[in-house]
Design a protein around this motif. Structure first.
Motif, PDB file in Angstrom:
ATOM      1  N   LYS A 195       0.832  -1.216   0.000  1.00  0.00           N
ATOM      2  CA  LYS A 195       0.000   0.000   0.000  1.00  0.00           C
ATOM      3  C   LYS A 195       0.859   1.255   0.000  1.00  0.00           C
ATOM      4  O   LYS A 195       0.596   2.210  -0.750  1.00  0.00           O
ATOM      5  CB  LYS A 195      -0.925  -0.010   1.212  1.00  0.00           C
ATOM      6  N   ILE A 196       1.889   1.293   0.836  1.00  0.00           N
ATOM      7  CA  ILE A 196       2.777   2.454   0.907  1.00  0.00           C
ATOM      8  C   ILE A 196       3.509   2.647  -0.415  1.00  0.00           C
ATOM      9  O   ILE A 196       3.651   3.775  -0.911  1.00  0.00           O
ATOM     10  CB  ILE A 196       3.785   2.286   2.055  1.00  0.00           C
ATOM     11  N   ILE A 197       3.959   1.562  -0.987  1.00  0.00           N
ATOM     12  CA  ILE A 197       4.659   1.645  -2.277  1.00  0.00           C
ATOM     13  C   ILE A 197       3.727   2.194  -3.347  1.00  0.00           C
ATOM     14  O   ILE A 197       4.100   3.089  -4.126  1.00  0.00           O
ATOM     15  CB  ILE A 197       5.190   0.258  -2.687  1.00  0.00           C
ATOM     16  N   ARG A 198       2.502   1.692  -3.379  1.00  0.00           N
ATOM     17  CA  ARG A 198       1.545   2.125  -4.400  1.00  0.00           C
ATOM     18  C   ARG A 198       1.232   3.616  -4.257  1.00  0.00           C
ATOM     19  O   ARG A 198       1.160   4.341  -5.258  1.00  0.00           O
ATOM     20  CB  ARG A 198       0.264   1.309  -4.285  1.00  0.00           C
ATOM     21  N   MET A 199       1.064   4.095  -3.032  1.00  0.00           N
ATOM     22  CA  MET A 199       0.756   5.508  -2.822  1.00  0.00           C
ATOM     23  C   MET A 199       1.906   6.399  -3.281  1.00  0.00           C
ATOM     24  O   MET A 199       1.688   7.458  -3.896  1.00  0.00           O
ATOM     25  CB  MET A 199       0.438   5.767  -1.347  1.00  0.00           C
ATOM     26  N   ASN A 200       3.132   5.982  -3.006  1.00  0.00           N
ATOM     27  CA  ASN A 200       4.283   6.785  -3.427  1.00  0.00           C
ATOM     28  C   ASN A 200       4.463   6.759  -4.942  1.00  0.00           C
ATOM     29  O   ASN A 200       4.861   7.769  -5.537  1.00  0.00           O
ATOM     30  CB  ASN A 200       5.550   6.297  -2.719  1.00  0.00           C
ATOM     31  N   HIS A 201       4.174   5.624  -5.563  1.00  0.00           N
ATOM     32  CA  HIS A 201       4.215   5.568  -7.027  1.00  0.00           C
ATOM     33  C   HIS A 201       3.178   6.506  -7.630  1.00  0.00           C
ATOM     34  O   HIS A 201       3.443   7.193  -8.633  1.00  0.00           O
ATOM     35  CB  HIS A 201       3.975   4.128  -7.501  1.00  0.00           C
ATOM     36  N   GLU A 202       2.002   6.542  -7.019  1.00  0.00           N
ATOM     37  CA  GLU A 202       0.950   7.459  -7.507  1.00  0.00           C
ATOM     38  C   GLU A 202       1.386   8.907  -7.335  1.00  0.00           C
ATOM     39  O   GLU A 202       1.118   9.754  -8.194  1.00  0.00           O
ATOM     40  CB  GLU A 202      -0.342   7.192  -6.744  1.00  0.00           C
ATOM     41  N   ALA A 203       2.063   9.188  -6.232  1.00  0.00           N
ATOM     42  CA  ALA A 203       2.547  10.551  -5.998  1.00  0.00           C
ATOM     43  C   ALA A 203       3.542  10.965  -7.069  1.00  0.00           C
ATOM     44  O   ALA A 203       3.519  12.105  -7.557  1.00  0.00           O
ATOM     45  CB  ALA A 203       3.188  10.638  -4.612  1.00  0.00           C
TER      46      ALA A 203
END
Length: 316
Positions: A102-110
């Motif tokens: 989840k954290i990885i996905r949010m940072n990729h989206e950022a």
């Protein structure tokens, strides 16, 4: 923007990106005139991105670093765009891989938003006509001491190296006066707490946990309440010996860093402290804070504060 020269070192025709909450129609209302004139005179490629809003929507809270890194590599053009995204995402995987998908996905989206959500600002010609505003020599109506105006202000602007040796005459040993932070009033928080007078239970836990003493309880007599600003709402004080006093939690919005500890710890249901945008709180709370602090400086109010602290601890 009002504390630092953000454009220092920016060359003619350079690129400048600003993280801000305003759209293009609001910039002229909020940007310093000196900054707008320099942007126009140097023919700067000016971009804005609302990284705060994007981070909140993604779920990153106030963590805007990956959005701004994406924006940097988009504008710097030192790597092909797809390569830059890949390297950034690989770095996220390495740094945050143990924190979960989840954290990885949010940072990729950022990162993606940093590349796609930049807004190019068309600089009007009339910005070249702006003159510098007169420098403010007072903070919230308080006359600034010479040390604050002549030494602390330049140092806070990262211009301490420009001060002459003569500026430190009499304080060659490095001694600084106490209490200078009272003049800073940086207003750096995006979100600050708003106190709900109707739900507060007067536990004062918000005041205990605030790391910068921005949340403080106050007691007022009827005369002091009558002399307070109209927006200075209070409730009847609770506790033995406090029957004749009014109670208020006062926030220093301009000193708050927006950590949210006070709102998190508040046990009231619904909570008596809720985080709101700084702009919605500043107009009323700055004069309220000034009034409360000026009253607190008297011996009488200091004794009341001690009564309040004792009553709160004995009620647990």
């Amino acid at each position: 923007m009002n504390s630092y020269n953000l454009l220092e070192g920016l060359k003619q025709g350079g690129t400048f990106v600003l993280n801000c909450l305003w759209d293009s129609s609001e910039l002229e209302q909020h940007l310093p005139k000196k900054m707008m004139r320099e942007l126009a005179e140097k023919e700067i490629d000016f971009y804005c991105v609302n990284a705060i809003r994007l981070a909140e929507e993604i779920g990153l809270g106030n963590r805007i670093n990956m959005i701004m890194q994406g924006a940097f590599f988009k504008l710097a053009n030192i790597l092909p765009e797809e390569d830059a995204k890949k390297y950034l995402k690989d770095a996220v995987q390495k740094a945050y891989g143990k924190k979960g998908e989840k954290i990885i996905r949010m940072n990729h989206e950022a990162i993606e938003h940093g590349f796609t959500d930049l807004v190019k600002i068309q600089i009007p010609d009339h910005w070249k006509q702006f003159t510098d505003e007169q420098k403010k020599q007072e903070t919230d109506g308080i006359k600034e001491p010479e040390f604050v105006a002549q030494i602390m202000r330049p140092m806070n602007r990262q211009e301490g190296d420009r001060l002459p040796v003569s500026a430190f005459s009499g304080i060659e040993d490095g001694t600084f006066p106490n209490g200078t932070s009272a003049y800073e009033k940086r207003g750096i928080a995006v979100n600050v707490p708003e106190w709900n007078v109707d739900t507060c239970i007067q536990c004062n836990q918000c005041s205990y946990i605030c790391p910068h003493s921005c949340v403080r309880p106050f007691l007022l007599t009827e005369d002091e309440k009558a002399a307070a600003p109209e927006s200075f709402r209070t409730q009847k004080a609770k506790g033995m010996g406090l029957e004749n006093y009014e109670f208020r939690i006062q926030i220093s919005t301009m000193d708050c860093t927006g950590c949210g500890n006070c709102a998190d710890i508040c046990p009231a249901k619904p909570k008596a402290l809720v985080m709101k945008k700084l702009a919605t709180q500043t107009p009323e709370q700055v004069p309220n804070w000034q009034y409360a602090v000026e009253k607190y400086r008297t011996k009488e109010i200091c004794l009341k504060a001690e009564l309040l602290r004792t009553a709160s601890l004995s009620s647990r």
